[in-house]
Motif scaffolding. Structure first.
Motif, PDB file in Angstrom:
ATOM      1  N   UNK A  46       2.213 -68.711  48.072  1.00 21.93           N
ATOM      2  CA  UNK A  46       1.793 -68.571  46.673  1.00 21.93           C
ATOM      3  C   UNK A  46       2.451 -67.334  46.046  1.00 21.93           C
ATOM      4  N   UNK A  47       2.549 -66.263  46.831  1.00 28.86           N
ATOM      5  CA  UNK A  47       3.130 -65.016  46.298  1.00 28.86           C
ATOM      6  C   UNK A  47       4.566 -65.235  45.869  1.00 28.86           C
ATOM      7  N   UNK A  48       5.345 -65.919  46.728  1.00 29.15           N
ATOM      8  CA  UNK A  48       6.759 -66.126  46.403  1.00 29.15           C
ATOM      9  C   UNK A  48       6.900 -67.015  45.155  1.00 29.15           C
ATOM     10  N   UNK A  49       5.986 -67.981  45.024  1.00 33.32           N
ATOM     11  CA  UNK A  49       6.041 -68.867  43.852  1.00 33.32           C
ATOM     12  C   UNK A  49       5.666 -68.090  42.585  1.00 33.32           C
ATOM     13  N   UNK A  50       4.654 -67.244  42.705  1.00 27.91           N
ATOM     14  CA  UNK A  50       4.251 -66.421  41.546  1.00 27.91           C
ATOM     15  C   UNK A  50       5.401 -65.513  41.121  1.00 27.91           C
ATOM     16  N   UNK A  51       6.063 -64.941  42.112  1.00 30.88           N
ATOM     17  CA  UNK A  51       7.186 -64.045  41.852  1.00 30.88           C
ATOM     18  C   UNK A  51       8.312 -64.818  41.144  1.00 30.88           C
ATOM     19  N   UNK A  52       8.547 -66.055  41.597  1.00 35.36           N
ATOM     20  CA  UNK A  52       9.601 -66.882  40.995  1.00 35.36           C
ATOM     21  C   UNK A  52       9.289 -67.162  39.527  1.00 35.36           C
ATOM     22  N   UNK A  53       8.014 -67.418  39.226  1.00 31.93           N
ATOM     23  CA  UNK A  53       7.632 -67.686  37.829  1.00 31.93           C
ATOM     24  C   UNK A  53       7.748 -66.400  37.006  1.00 31.93           C
ATOM     25  N   UNK A  54       7.247 -65.300  37.575  1.00 31.15           N
ATOM     26  CA  UNK A  54       7.270 -64.030  36.840  1.00 31.15           C
ATOM     27  C   UNK A  54       8.698 -63.601  36.519  1.00 31.15           C
ATOM     28  N   UNK A  55       9.623 -63.886  37.454  1.00 32.28           N
ATOM     29  CA  UNK A  55      11.006 -63.449  37.243  1.00 32.28           C
ATOM     30  C   UNK A  55      11.845 -64.537  36.578  1.00 32.28           C
ATOM     31  N   UNK A  56      11.198 -65.606  36.120  1.00 28.28           N
ATOM     32  CA  UNK A  56      11.858 -66.718  35.396  1.00 28.28           C
ATOM     33  C   UNK A  56      12.847 -67.486  36.269  1.00 28.28           C
ATOM     34  N   UNK A  57      12.705 -67.369  37.611  1.00 30.13           N
ATOM     35  CA  UNK A  57      13.522 -68.226  38.482  1.00 30.13           C
ATOM     36  C   UNK A  57      12.956 -69.644  38.477  1.00 30.13           C
ATOM     37  N   UNK A  58      11.672 -69.735  38.241  1.00 29.65           N
ATOM     38  CA  UNK A  58      11.026 -71.046  38.100  1.00 29.65           C
ATOM     39  C   UNK A  58      10.257 -71.036  36.781  1.00 29.65           C
ATOM     40  N   UNK A  59      10.129 -72.230  36.177  1.00 29.99           N
ATOM     41  CA  UNK A  59       9.407 -72.287  34.896  1.00 29.99           C
ATOM     42  C   UNK A  59       7.904 -72.361  35.116  1.00 29.99           C
ATOM     43  N   UNK A  60       7.521 -72.930  36.255  1.00 28.81           N
ATOM     44  CA  UNK A  60       6.098 -73.034  36.564  1.00 28.81           C
ATOM     45  C   UNK A  60       5.941 -73.155  38.081  1.00 28.81           C
ATOM     46  N   UNK A  61       4.754 -72.863  38.574  1.00 27.78           N
ATOM     47  CA  UNK A  61       4.481 -73.063  40.013  1.00 27.78           C
ATOM     48  C   UNK A  61       3.242 -73.940  40.137  1.00 27.78           C
ATOM     49  N   UNK A  62       3.290 -74.868  41.069  1.00 27.08           N
ATOM     50  CA  UNK A  62       2.133 -75.724  41.332  1.00 27.08           C
ATOM     51  C   UNK A  62       1.694 -75.457  42.771  1.00 27.08           C
ATOM     52  N   UNK A  63       0.499 -74.901  42.920  1.00 27.20           N
ATOM     53  CA  UNK A  63      -0.013 -74.558  44.251  1.00 27.20           C
ATOM     54  C   UNK A  63      -1.024 -75.632  44.663  1.00 27.20           C
ATOM     55  N   UNK A  64      -0.668 -76.426  45.661  1.00 27.04           N
ATOM     56  CA  UNK A  64      -1.567 -77.467  46.161  1.00 27.04           C
ATOM     57  C   UNK A  64      -2.486 -76.815  47.188  1.00 27.04           C
ATOM     58  N   UNK A  65      -3.759 -76.713  46.824  1.00 23.26           N
ATOM     59  CA  UNK A  65      -4.729 -76.024  47.677  1.00 23.26           C
ATOM     60  C   UNK A  65      -5.085 -76.848  48.907  1.00 23.26           C
ATOM     61  N   UNK A  66      -5.494 -76.125  49.981  1.00 16.95           N
ATOM     62  CA  UNK A  66      -5.888 -76.825  51.212  1.00 16.95           C
ATOM     63  C   UNK A  66      -7.073 -77.767  50.943  1.00 16.95           C
ATOM     64  N   UNK A  67      -7.920 -77.369  50.006  1.00 16.42           N
ATOM     65  CA  UNK A  67      -9.099 -78.193  49.723  1.00 16.42           C
ATOM     66  C   UNK A  67      -8.874 -79.194  48.604  1.00 16.42           C
ATOM     67  N   UNK A  68      -7.613 -79.545  48.347  1.00 17.03           N
ATOM     68  CA  UNK A  68      -7.292 -80.428  47.218  1.00 17.03           C
ATOM     69  C   UNK A  68      -7.984 -81.789  47.329  1.00 17.03           C
ATOM     70  N   UNK A  69      -8.011 -82.344  48.587  1.00 17.03           N
ATOM     71  CA  UNK A  69      -8.599 -83.684  48.743  1.00 17.03           C
ATOM     72  C   UNK A  69     -10.072 -83.689  48.322  1.00 17.03           C
ATOM     73  N   UNK A  70     -10.776 -82.626  48.708  1.00 19.84           N
ATOM     74  CA  UNK A  70     -12.196 -82.543  48.344  1.00 19.84           C
ATOM     75  C   UNK A  70     -12.358 -82.471  46.828  1.00 19.84           C
ATOM     76  N   UNK A  71     -11.469 -81.752  46.184  1.00 17.77           N
ATOM     77  CA  UNK A  71     -11.549 -81.622  44.713  1.00 17.77           C
ATOM     78  C   UNK A  71     -11.254 -82.965  44.044  1.00 17.77           C
ATOM     79  N   UNK A  72     -10.288 -83.691  44.619  1.00 14.62           N
ATOM     80  CA  UNK A  72      -9.957 -85.024  44.088  1.00 14.62           C
ATOM     81  C   UNK A  72     -11.170 -85.943  44.231  1.00 14.62           C
ATOM     82  N   UNK A  73     -11.809 -85.854  45.400  1.00 10.59           N
ATOM     83  CA  UNK A  73     -13.019 -86.650  45.656  1.00 10.59           C
ATOM     84  C   UNK A  73     -14.100 -86.320  44.624  1.00 10.59           C
ATOM     85  N   UNK A  74     -14.211 -85.029  44.299  1.00  8.58           N
ATOM     86  CA  UNK A  74     -15.221 -84.609  43.312  1.00  8.58           C
ATOM     87  C   UNK A  74     -14.924 -85.239  41.962  1.00  8.58           C
TER      88      UNK A  74
END
Lengths: 401, 351
Positions: B76-104
């Motif tokens: 996540x840190x490297x992705x945040x850094x990439x967004x902050x430094x404009x190397x990436x336009x956005x970062x999408x962090x898929x959380x470990x608990x994503x399936x549970x959230x989808x279920x919700x």
């Protein structure tokens, strides 16, 4: 003696430039108005601006197909698309005519059997039809978004068919559509709530330009760069004989270049200030605010002028006469503005092009709008002017024709 | 015909007297060729993707063909850094608990989101990109909702219902094509090439018109009068444009959406004719090389704004139909009548 000659030369060149100035100022105002037209096309870059003119996309589909109808309805009403595009239902003949007469940007054709072939290996795909080479980034993104929304509809359809199938196979005596309406309600709620699948965190654009700031910088810089084309009579009417004579009378070629560059710098500076001020006034008039703080106008205008005047000095030294001089100016301006990120943010480009764009003079100048270092622009300007001086020197010594 | 060729040679000879003109012309296909090479390493909106464990949705995204470019980041840190430094336009962090959230979400419960999206600011482009994120997650939501429904409605065990859910293949469902049946250019880098070449030709025509003032001042063609005299400057602009048009056809061959040599050549000839008449009309209206020179950048920017080069022009149709570059990009069949009308208008304006 040399300084006095240089001063006289600068005054002479200033007089020559001043004879062009009224027309150049008319040109500047016209350029900004034309630029405002261009800016109008991208002023809605921030989300949620419903007032902007929308891209018109035709949709050809079977209105009896409930999934296609739901998909088109979603495209029309979802936040992500409704601010950007107007999706208009029509038949294919109307869509083709609309494309040709310019009233449509593109049309989307959804075949009648699209939703039934979705699950086979033999998908009959939707067709997104444009005229060759005429669709921009916004249209392409809208298409991809349409594709995403159609996927939502297709998944919904798969689930609904599956539920009925399950009931038929396992409970043949029951009504397979029992609870079906509830299922459909839940699916539509899920589609509408799809933005709850993610949480958005905005970290700000520390040190970088905002999207709106970027477009303001890009467009004003591009306008200033193209404005330089109007200076071509100043360069094409230089007297080579006068230059040769001066070079043997205490004003060598590099100093002549310095004198001319000073005048061109001043012209570009005045113009850049005018463009920035007019641009800002037009934005204020339109109620558009740039969220980030750009460098102050005088500094930005000075760096823009330094970059453009040194580049033009070299171009017009290499290619002094029209039409070749104008072509050279245009090719350089278009290529550098594009790679510098005046049109699309540089981050959209592949890595090598991004690096080249940042290293080139225009890229370095654009970076100064958001507070970047002026060092790169200064180094480039010195380098370009030295090169120009060298060429002039060689030419006056008869080495270059 | 012979006379026409003699005139053509006369008008073209002066352009090729200095090597810089052919060198510049050669630069055009060279530049476009370089762009085409760079375009193989596609550009677009850059998304830094982080997955705390493996997800089907991420695989779907990575396998998709899109203007949105996905790149896996280790943390996540490297992705945040990439967004902050404009190397990436956005970062999408898929959380470990994503399936549970989808279920919700599928069961109508409150969810804090399966994915954290990090952006420098919210823009329309990123808003549209997020629809792709939703589409990639939606099959999981849909199946969760489906199995929950079957369980509640029919009392089935969730693990037994997969066979009833027809999985849709995550492959391209939209085919891009142009009206003439060709595959259009879809590269971000090459999309504006045709439009930019049109503008280059427009500038060349205007430069030729500026050049003509000097010819007129010298009285170079003062002995030619009547219709021939009226048409001569237009023919001169056309001759200047022709070499640039020839290299433009060659340059277009590097891009997608190339319509074939014959069609491209014919349409570019029609464009040259229209631009010749257009620049002659501008010359007659401006009356001096200084004014035309000063207005040339404005005309170019107006042509850029009123033609579908980078974005769609938003102006009344009648305005767009006055713009030669718009006609070329949208309805090339109208270029010849357009040229005739403009030439006629230019001919009634006195020098």
């Amino acid at each position: 003696m040399v300084m006095r000659m240089l001063l006289i030369y600068i005054i002479l060149q200033s007089k020559r430039l001043l004879s062009l100035l009224p027309r150049l100022l008319i040109g500047t105002v016209a350029v900004v108005i034309a630029g405002a037209l261009a800016a109008g096309l991208v002023s809605g870059v921030r989300a949620g601006d419903e007032s902007r003119v929308k891209t018109r996309i035709g949709v050809v589909y079977d209105e009896g197909d409930s999934y296609a109808r739901a998909g088109v309805g979603a495209l029309r009403h979802f936040d992500s698309s409704r601010n950007e595009a107007e999706f208009i239902a029509m038949d294919e003949a109307q869509a083709k005519a609309g494309l040709i007469d310019g009233s449509l940007t593109a049309y989307l054709y959804i075949p009648g059997d699209f939703f039934t072939t979705m699950y086979s290996d033999d998908i009959n795909p939707m067709r997104f039809v444009t005229l060759s080479g005429s669709a921009g980034l916004d249209t392409r993104l809208l298409t991809e978004m349409a594709e995403s929304i159609v996927r939502l509809m297709a998944e919904t359809q798969a689930a609904e068919y599956g539920a009925v199938e399950y009931a038929r196979e396992n409970f043949p005596d029951s009504n397979p559509y029992e609870g079906y309406d509830d299922l459909i309600d839940r699916y539509f709620a899920a589609v509408l709530d799809r933005d709850k699948l993610y949480s958005v965190e905005i970290i700000g654009y520390n040190g970088n330009l905002s999207f709106a700031g970027h477009f303001f910088a890009g467009i004003t810089f591009m306008l200033s760069a193209f404005w330089g084309i109007g200076l071509s009579p100043f360069f094409s009417r230089r007297s080579r004989e006068l230059g040769n004579m001066l070079s043997v009378r205490a004003l060598p070629a590099p100093l002549q270049v310095a004198g001319e560059a000073t005048v061109i710098f001043a012209a570009h500076f005045i113009n850049a200030v005018l463009v920035l001020a007019l641009g800002k006034a037009l934005l204020d008039l339109a109620g558009v605010t740039i969220p980030d703080k750009l460098n102050n106008f005088a500094a930005v205008a000075a760096l823009t002028a330094l970059c453009l005047s040194s580049t033009e000095m070299l171009i017009f030294e290499l290619v002094p006469l029209p039409p070749a001089s104008l072509m050279a100016h245009f090719i350089n301006t278009a290529a550098q503005c594009f790679t510098a990120g005046c049109v699309y943010p540089r981050s959209f480009f592949p890595e090598p092009l991004r690096t080249i764009g940042a290293l080139m003079p225009f890229g370095a100048a654009i970076d100064c709008y958001g507070g970047g270092s002026a060092l790169a622009v200064t180094i480039w300007a010195i380098l370009l002017l030295c090169l120009t001086g060298g060429i002039r020197l060689a030419r006056q010594r008869g080495g270059v024709s | 015909m012979k006379k026409l060729l003699v005139w053509y040679a006369l008008f073209t000879k002066r352009l090729f007297r200095r090597p810089v003109f052919p060198i510049l012309l050669l630069c055009i296909p060279l530049l476009i060729g370089t762009l085409a090479l760079a375009a193989q390493n596609e550009g677009g909106i850059r998304v830094a993707v982080v997955q705390e464990k493996e997800f089907d949705a991420v695989k779907r995204l990575l396998d998709s063909e899109s203007l949105i470019k996905y790149e896996l980041y280790p943390s996540e840190e490297s992705a945040r850094e990439a967004v902050a430094s404009a190397k990436a336009d956005t970062a999408w962090i898929f959380r470990a608990g994503a399936e549970a959230e989808i279920q919700k979400l599928a069961t109508g419960k409150h969810t804090s989101g399966a994915v954290t999206v990090i952006e420098r600011e919210d823009t329309v482009f990123l808003h549209m990109a997020r629809e792709q994120l939703a589409a990639a997650l939606y099959p999981d939501v849909s199946f969760a909702l489906f199995s929950d429904h079957i369980e509640k409605q029919w009392g089935a065990d969730k693990s037994t219902v997969r066979g009833y859910y027809a999985l849709t293949a995550y492959k391209p469902i939209i085919a891009f094509e142009s009206l003439d049946g060709q595959k259009p250019e879809t590269s971000l880098l090459l999309m504006p090439v045709r439009g930019m070449l049109t503008l280059l030709l427009a500038l060349t025509a205007l430069a030729s018109a500026i050049y003509w003032y000097a010819d007129a001042e010298r009285g170079a063609f003062s002995r030619i009068s009547g219709v021939q005299g009226q048409l001569l400057p237009i023919f001169s602009h056309f001759c200047t444009l022709l070499p640039a048009a020839v290299v433009s056809v060659a340059a277009l061959a590097f891009t997608g959406g190339f319509r074939g040599w014959l069609t491209e050549s014919a349409q570019l000839m029609a464009l040259c004719l229209a631009l010749s008449a257009f620049s002659e009309l501008m010359r007659k209206i401006c009356r001096s090389p200084e004014l035309l020179g000063a207005l040339t950048p404005a005309v170019l920017v107006a042509l850029l704004a009123l033609s579908p080069v980078f974005t769609e022009p938003q102006a009344p149709k009648w305005v767009l139909y006055l713009v030669p570059s718009f006609l070329y990009l949208r309805n090339a069949a109208l270029l010849v009548p357009y040229a005739i009308v403009l030439a006629a208008v230019a001919s009634v304006i006195k020098e």
